[in-house]
Structure formats: structure tokens, C-alpha cells
Design a protein around this motif. Sequence first.
Motif, PDB file in Angstrom:
ATOM      1  N   SER A   1       2.075  -1.618  -4.848  1.00  0.00           N
ATOM      2  CA  SER A   1       3.287  -1.976  -4.128  1.00  0.00           C
ATOM      3  C   SER A   1       4.281  -2.625  -5.070  1.00  0.00           C
ATOM      4  O   SER A   1       5.472  -2.339  -5.043  1.00  0.00           O
ATOM      5  CB  SER A   1       2.957  -2.942  -2.994  1.00  0.00           C
TER       6      SER A   1
ATOM      7  N   ASP B   1       9.314   5.552   0.837  1.00  0.00           N
ATOM      8  CA  ASP B   1       8.874   4.201   1.174  1.00  0.00           C
ATOM      9  C   ASP B   1       9.414   3.761   2.538  1.00  0.00           C
ATOM     10  O   ASP B   1       8.776   3.008   3.253  1.00  0.00           O
ATOM     11  CB  ASP B   1       9.337   3.245   0.066  1.00  0.00           C
TER      12      ASP B   1
ATOM     13  N   TYR C   1      10.632  -1.194   4.511  1.00  0.00           N
ATOM     14  CA  TYR C   1       9.862  -0.511   3.466  1.00  0.00           C
ATOM     15  C   TYR C   1       8.373  -0.715   3.699  1.00  0.00           C
ATOM     16  O   TYR C   1       7.934  -1.834   3.975  1.00  0.00           O
ATOM     17  CB  TYR C   1      10.209  -1.051   2.081  1.00  0.00           C
TER      18      TYR C   1
ATOM     19  N   THR D   1       6.010  -0.584   1.445  1.00  0.00           N
ATOM     20  CA  THR D   1       5.423  -1.399   0.374  1.00  0.00           C
ATOM     21  C   THR D   1       5.664  -2.882   0.597  1.00  0.00           C
ATOM     22  O   THR D   1       4.886  -3.708   0.151  1.00  0.00           O
ATOM     23  CB  THR D   1       5.994  -0.995  -0.989  1.00  0.00           C
TER      24      THR D   1
END
Lengths: 337, 128, 538, 178
Positions: free
Chosen positions: A134, A161, A172, A174
Motif C-alpha cells: 500500500s 485504486d 482509495y 490502499t
Amino acid sequence: MNLIFSLIVLAILILIPLIGVGVLGLSSLFAIFIPYLAFAIFFFGLIYRIIDWARSPQPYKITTTSGQQKSLSWIKHSRLESPASSWEVYLRMFFEVFLFRSLFRNLRADFDGKRLIYGSAKWLWLGAILFHFSFLVIMIRHLRFFVNEVPSFVQKISAVDSFFQLGVPPIYITDILILAGLGFLLLRRLVDAKVNYLSYASDYFPLLLIISIALTGILMRLYVKPDLYAIKQLTYGLATFNPALPKGNLSMLFYIHLFLVSSLAAYFPFSKLVHMVGVFFSPTRNMPNDNRMSRHINPWEYPVKYVTYAEWQEKFRDVLEEAGIPIDEEWTNVAQK
Amino acid sequence: MYNANKVIIGIIVFLIFFAMPFWLNFGKVEALPKPELPKEEKKCIEDTDYMKAYHMKFLDEWRKTKVREGKVYYINKEGKIYKMSLQRTCMKCHDNKEKFCDRCHKNLVVQPDCWKCHLAPEEVKKWQ
Amino acid sequence: MSKLPKPDQLLQGLDLHRTPEKHWMDIKPDFSPGKYCYAVDPQVMIDMGRPNLGKWQPTDEKWPLPEDWKERLLKAIRDRMERFRSFKLFMDICVRCGACADKCHFFLGTGDPKNMPVLRAELIRSVIKGEFSFFGRLFGRVAGARPLTEEVLKEWYMYFYQCTACRRCSVFCPYGIDTAEVTIIMRDILHELGIALDWAMKPLRNSHFIGNHLGLQPHTIKENIEFLMSDIAEITGLNIEVPINKKGAEVLFVTPSADFFADPGIYTFMGYVLLFHHIGLDYTISTYASEGGNFGFFNSIEFAKKLHSKIYEEAKRLKVKWILGGECGHQWRFWHQYHGTMFGPFDYLEVPKSPITGTVFEHAKYHKAVHICEFTADLIAHNKLKLDPSRNDHIVVTFHDSCNTSRGMGIFEEPRFILRNVCNNFVEMPENTIREKTFCCGSGSGLNTDEYMEIRMRGGFPRANAVEFVHKNYGVNTLVAICAIDRATLTALMKYWVPDVVVAGVHELVGNALIMEGEKERTTDLRYRPLKGMEEEV
Amino acid sequence: MSFKTFLESRSVEILNHWIRTFWESFGESAPFFRKEIDQFTNPFGYYIEEAFREILQTLIVDFSWERVDPYLEKLAQIRSVQETLPSQAAKFLLDLKKILRELYGDQIIEEFGFGSLLEWEDKINCLLIRFMDFYQKYRERLYEVRLEEFKRNNYLLLKRAGLIWDEEKDKFFDNKKH
């Protein structure tokens, strides 16, 4: 105690830009000077560490062999675990660096009666992978602030993402994963008795620091919005070495985010975080197990004094003769010379 | 220094990766494209700083209140009344999507889905 | 209020209460009997040309340290960091993730947190931070730093001699940090003051001056071998002679000296001799280089080099073509990983080629030394041995991968291949405890001394536990290992934990199974135990 | 309710208490031994939990030496290399007495009378002296191991000097003669 110490240091780090920018108004110090200084420390510090390691030779080839060596032709040789050639070593290093293969080795499923159990170690691998990957994606995504015409791969990564279009602007993936990974790593240090026992403040601090960076970033994206155009003016200026304070309003949260990132960069070369480059130097992983096939040179190898055959034969001449073990006259002469 | 070749290659790779912003900009430093502001109007619906940072939240809020609650008018902090419409209110002043919206959005990799349903003023002109 | 008295009120005089939770830097090492090894006799250090502390024991309240001990140690640490990239790097990159913590057999057996590999390395890491680093000195304990004190030194003695350098932790470390390397270097650093183990240093001196660890003189070796040959004659009816210091032989055979005189190594030695006789190998053993094992390896690299130099001098003198190594752990880790660098190039030797099968050992083309299991596996694969595996039917075998040969060399398949061909009952131990994940015998690297028995039994417990499992479930009664220290110490370990299991070498079983030309009908194995179906006749 | 059913209904709690008391005396790494349950990764913790469970069951349900002996012996085998003082090694059995008295002592006396409690404690006393037998056995075995290791290391030398009588081999010769 160690955790509290780290929290205090972190609080101080957050207070510095709050006071520096909010009260004293030192915008350009915090927006331009400190980031430049921090990244200079990051680059020169890490290069110094690399060269420092390289200054010591690796005297012996001490590969950790976790699999069958290359020996007889009909025995299957384990290429990854006991590499015998350079490209096998590269492959092993690739798996080591990108997939944390040694940590993965901890993976084990057991049955206790009918219950399937997983030990904590597998989670360690998962937590580590989540966090590191990430982090990498987030770093690449951030290129959009530093490059005028954002390269297409950055655009693609960002698009993937934010695949789940939740809310405006989309979240997002991540961002969530890095918090999950970091949260796990931190929780593990607090809950797992043996890891807790051996954790220092310098183990909690980087985790807390990166968590704070991620949180300030997420806050800025979703709730307390800054003027992105102004930020890009600043960051693009920094990346092209034309730094200038933009006219727009850079929010306080942005200053905190930037200062924490700078702290991380400056802290990096002097902490355990150097494992990022150190792993490439690890002699038990980056050397082939070909000791009997080719020579490894130790630059400081020196001759040692040992008991020579001639000396030994003289010492035991009587018993040798008595036992009927052959005496080597050739070497007797060597000794006398 | 030992294993100098590999170490130097390593340092170069490290520099290439972590100094990527620098390399990507190398040799083509130019001014960031500025969004073109409307010439006649000096003031947006709310004040400029707020609009710069929160316009997407603002528009999203408009969309929700209009579609879900059926309200049509928005009253700003100064008490001025506006019709909640991207095409008729916003784009009346900001009459060029490409020169106003896209310049920033493209530059910061933002892909709003406004224009999946709405028409940009340029498009509208074409149809008229 | 309870009407009943509490039973433990009577026991208040004894210190039975819970150890309070303490930072590891505050826990002092416990030098109670059975938990530490005796310190070296000063004469040994004098003979080896090393500094010494005079007569002392680690239990002494105040160690007789020289005045400048601290400077000497710090200088030695700096010196090792400059000479060993491994050491410098391992001090820097540990992130204390704890993946190694429960991999150490000493930790599993003793529960002492300082036996977690990460904390064992931290014993020195903390001093490097505390003495050399500005930030370390500034933040002290929160950064994991501390100054070098006499207490620290005692701790080093305790815990760097409570590591068998088995490298199990290094398999699991994401950065490949090898605590064995740290341990070996730290022992070397302690040597700078003359701090060493009696048990580890006396064999070293013997090996240096006489040729082998026990100090067997050449005629004793010869007589021992003759004695073993008379046993072979009784068992097989064959009169075999072992060539000693024979010039011009094709192969020099070097094996740990324990195989000449210690039970159960001698049975393995009988196996070697039967094998060589069976194939008619032109070999010799040497009474000058009569030690394959190397107690120098875990004391100081320089000593290690002194001891093994003899092998090459002898190879040159006897004009052999290549060298064959017996079943030994430290010998092979050291041979495999260090010899090429220390003693090469070996242009006076030839690339090893099996005179029987014609196989060229390509993987040893530079180093010119072959492991006997590689050699025998090649013979069996080419069908050059007449074997009767049923002669091993009286035993059920499991194989213990020795730490050094598995994680420091990577020999896993060859011994297994041999075992599958020489016996019919071969069982593997549970998967977590074999191959690269094998558990140490708990007594390696010079810790196989009797005053240390409690810790040895605790350190070996994970290994013994796995053996007990296959003993109970599959009736395993023989534990096979390709290491001399294993053969000696696992025997002790089994005696305590699983008394029905004996320890043997691979070639002992080969010796049992070999159908020799002109032999009489065998009724017993090499240990005079009746073969299956022969119980009546014996 | 009989005393036996009373104990049976409380057995889980007693066991947990007992095990916890044991680990509390063990220091910093006790949590690891409690948490990791794999037989091969954590043999020590595994045997402790198993033996405590089985011993308690035997004490409560129906007592038999055949059932309890193997566990008691295994514990003695482990404890005698961990603790060199017998008092330290055997204390865990006294803990069991303490736990019952503290948790339910008064209740037991009121409901079942002193006799039941004494009977229970007598059983533990028996276990205790039995444990000491095993403990002694393994301490002695430890010394045997030391002695034999010494003999083995010098096996051939002692044998050649006529200092070892080789039983196996002697039998072999005797049989041959007949």
C-alpha cells in the motif's frame, strides 16, 4: 512506557508545524526549507549507509541453504532455496524483497482436534505485505503532485485504486489497506507477549509516524479539504527546484502532513527503517550456494601458523615407528632445512 | 568499497526510483496550466477559498438535495438565491469546461463523473 | 474471611513467588549449576597464544578483568564490524518483528526471553548503540541502548554460550539475519580478553598439537582401528586392513575423530570401512590430519583455520587426487562455506571423480572435497553396491537433519536416498521439525559438556519431542544423523527423553546392509545386536 | 448434589486457575507458552496443559494410578531439568490444594463437611509423593546420562584397557560356545 514515549515524540512533531506556521507564520520554512533539508538527509544519509556497508567486505560465503544443494545430476536441486547461479540468486532476492518469502515460510495450518488454527506469524506476513505494498502504491500515486503532465501509469494506478466509487471524492483502497496493515503491526506489538517484550520506542515510533501520515492524508482527501491547485503549485515547484510559496491557502493539516513526511524521511537513514536497502546486502540471501564450485575471495585473509607435518612427525617419531606407521623422510629433510 | 559495481548500480536504481519526480520533470519545466476565470463575474456563489477546496462536495450536496428532496434553490451565506444547476448556474459564468474544469482536473488526475450526464457548454453550443 | 489456612503460607520462606515483570536489561544472568559452562583453564589459552584471565569461574562475584578490558572489547567490536559486513549489517537492519522468536530450540526449551534470537543479538546491538551512537547515548533505554558494563559481559558469556549456532532463526528472518554469525563473532570478541569455555578449548588444543580433539596419539588411532577391524572380522568373517598415511592413494578420507573411538561413531566408521572394501577404493586415512570436526569454528575463525590447514598439507604430502569427508556437521559447514576461501586454490588436487562409477562431481570442481553421502548415493544410483536392506529390518529409522549440513550446506536428499535403499523401515518426523526447519540437538558448537546437562536437555527437548512422536506412533527405535556431535549428544538426549531410541550414522546402516564378497552369514548387526529372524541363533 | 458432581461442575474453572497459577511463576515468556498450542512448536506448553487437564480429571472423576502416572511422569521429566530444587519443581501440586481452598473451601465444608475436603487433599498428597519418586528418578537419570556420555566418549579406550565389560558381546560368545 516505550509506547508513551513514542506518542509524546509524535505529539511534539505535530505541535511544531502548528506553532511554527499557525502562530509564528513561518510558512516558507515549513513548506520549502524543511522538506528540502529532510530529503537531502534522506538521500545522502541512505547513500552513506549503503557505502558504509559496502566498505566492509563479506569475508565468507555464508548462504543460508533452506533447500537441496546442487549436487548429483539426478537429485532435484532447489533453485530458490539453495541457489547455485547468479540468476537463481536474483530470483531468490526478488521473492525475498517483493513477497517476503522467509516470513511466508511461517505459514502453517494445524488441526487441534477439529479446529483449524493459524498462528500469529501468518498474519505477520499478511500485515507486512498489506502495509508495504500500500505504501508503494500511495507513493506512486503521489507523483500526481510532482509532475506537470502526469504519466499514464500513475493515472492507471490511481484509477484502479479508486475502483470502488464510494462517495465524492472516491476512497482509495490502499488508504484502507495501509491502515489495516499498520494497525495490525501496531496491535501485534501491544498484544503479542514476546514481541511486546522486545519492542523499543524506536519500534513504535515509525509505526505511529506512518499511521499519522496516512491519517492526515486521508483526512485531507475526505473531510478537511485543502486547495489542491495551490498544493500542486508548491510541490511541483519543489520537484523542479523552483520553489515558491503559492498564493492560495495551504491548510494547516497539509503543513502537518508535510512536516511528518519530512520527519520520516530525515529519520529513515538513522533507524531500523534502513532495512529497506539493507535487505539487499544480506549475505545469507544474496550469495549463491556454489562454494565448492567457484572461489570466493576474502580481502583480509591472512596466513596462520599451524603445526606442520614435519613438526608433528618429529614429535611423534618414536610412536610412529613403533606402531609401524610409515615415516616420510622427504619431509624430515624439509623440517631440517 | 567492496562489490563496487553492484553497489553503484544499486545506488543508481535507488536514485532513479526515489527521485522519480525529478526525472519525470527533467528538461521540461513549465508553468502549471491556470484555469481561466470568468472575466465579468468577480464573485462565485461562496467565497473563492471555499470553492477551490470544496466545490466537489458542494456540487454533490446540490445534487442530493435537488434529486432527493426536490429543492430547487440554494441560499448562500450572504442570502443570495441561486438555482441549483450545474449547467445553468455554474457553467453560465464558467462557460468553458476545457479551460476551467479540465485544466486542473487533468493536471491532478481527477476524473469527476459530472459529464457522464451533464453537457459541457461547448457541447451545448454545438447542439444549438 | 476463610476458616481455612492457606497451604502456601508455610512455604513463605522459599522464594517461590512470581518473578516480577522486568525489562530484559534488568534481569541478571543466572549462574546456577547446570546452567552455565565452566571457564577455560588459563594454561590452554597460554598454549594457544591467547590472553587469559587466570584462574576464574563465571560464578565469581568480580571477574578478574584487566584494567583496559572495556577499550579492548570496543576496539574488537569495531574491528569485526570493519571485517565482517554480515556483522555490521545484522547490527543495523533488525526490525524486531519477532518472526525468529519462537524458532530457537533454546527459547522453546527454557522459556528464557534472552534466548529469542532477536534478543540474543540485541545483547550486543544495545551496546553498539549505547557506546558508538550519539542518539543511542542520548535516549538510552527507550532507543534500546546501554553502556558496556561487567554485568553485560556476564550476560554475553551466558547467552552466546547458550546458542548452538544452528541457524534455524536465519531461515525465518525476512532479512536473513543469522544469529549463528553473531554468536561466532561474539565468542571471537570474548576471546580477546581470554574468556572461553573449558570444554570447547581443550579439544581445540588437542587438535592443534596432536591432530584430533581427544588427543589420540597416532599409534592409539591405529590400534583402535585394528580393534574395530577385529570386530568386523567377527561379524563378517572378513579381514580388512585400513590404509594409514599411505602415499599416492587416490583419496584422502577425513572424518571426525569421534568415529575412531567413541560409541556410536565407531559403528559408522565400521560402515565406511566395509563400504570402501566393498568397492575396492584406493584411499587412506591420516593420523596427522585425523580430525574432520573443528572446534575452532565456534571459538574463533583463526583457530578454525589453524586446525584444518593440516588436511591440505596432508593432501599435498600424500599426493592424493581428491578428499572425501565423513559424516560430520561442523566439519561440513566449515568445509563447504569457508575452505574454498581460506585454503584455495587447490591446484595440487584433481576434480573429484568416482573411480567406480566414473561420475565427475561437478559441484565440487573447485573445492575438490566430496561428502561421503554424495559419494555413496552416486554408487547406489549406479547400482554398484550389493545391498540387503532386510538386514536392517530389526530397526525402524528416522532421519535427523543436522543443523550445519542442512542450513549451512543443503544436503537433504542424499542421506535420505541412501536410507531408502539400505533399510525397509524409514519414517519421517513431523514436517515442522525436519529439513531446513530441523531442530538442533541442543548441544552443538562446543556446548556438549556434562556440567551443562540441564540446559542441554531443555534445548534438545523440541527435537526429542518429535522423536518421541514417531517412536510412539510408528515404533521408531533408531535415530540416524550425519553429524558426530549429533551421534554423541543425541544419544544422551534420547537416554533422557526417549530411552528406547538409539542413535546411528547413515553408514552404519550401509555397513549392515552391504553384502560383502566372501563374508560369512551375518547373524548380528555391527553392534552385535541379532538381526531379524536370527534371534534364535545368537 | 454429591461432592463429585460439585467438583465436576467446577472443573473448568479449577483447571484454568491452576494453569494460570503455574504460568504466573514462570516469568516473562509465559504468555508464549500459553498461546502457542502446536505440539512441535511448543512441546513444553503442550505437555503442561495436557497433563494438568488429565490429572485434574482423574482426581475428580475416578482415581486410578494407571491413568495419572504417565502424565505425572512426563511432568517430572520436564520439571527435573527445569528446576533443580525439588520444592520448586513440585510446588504446582500444592497450588491445586490452595486453589480449591480459596475458591470453594468454605462452601465445601458447609455443604459436604470436612471429610470431603480432607479426602481431596489426601489424594493430592499422594500425587505429591508419587511425583517426588518420579522427580528423583529423572534427576538420577540425568546423572546417568552424564556418566554414560563420559564412558561413550572414551568407549574404545576404556574397552581396550579392559575397563568395560561388554555384556552384549559376552553373551554372543557364550552362546557360540554352547
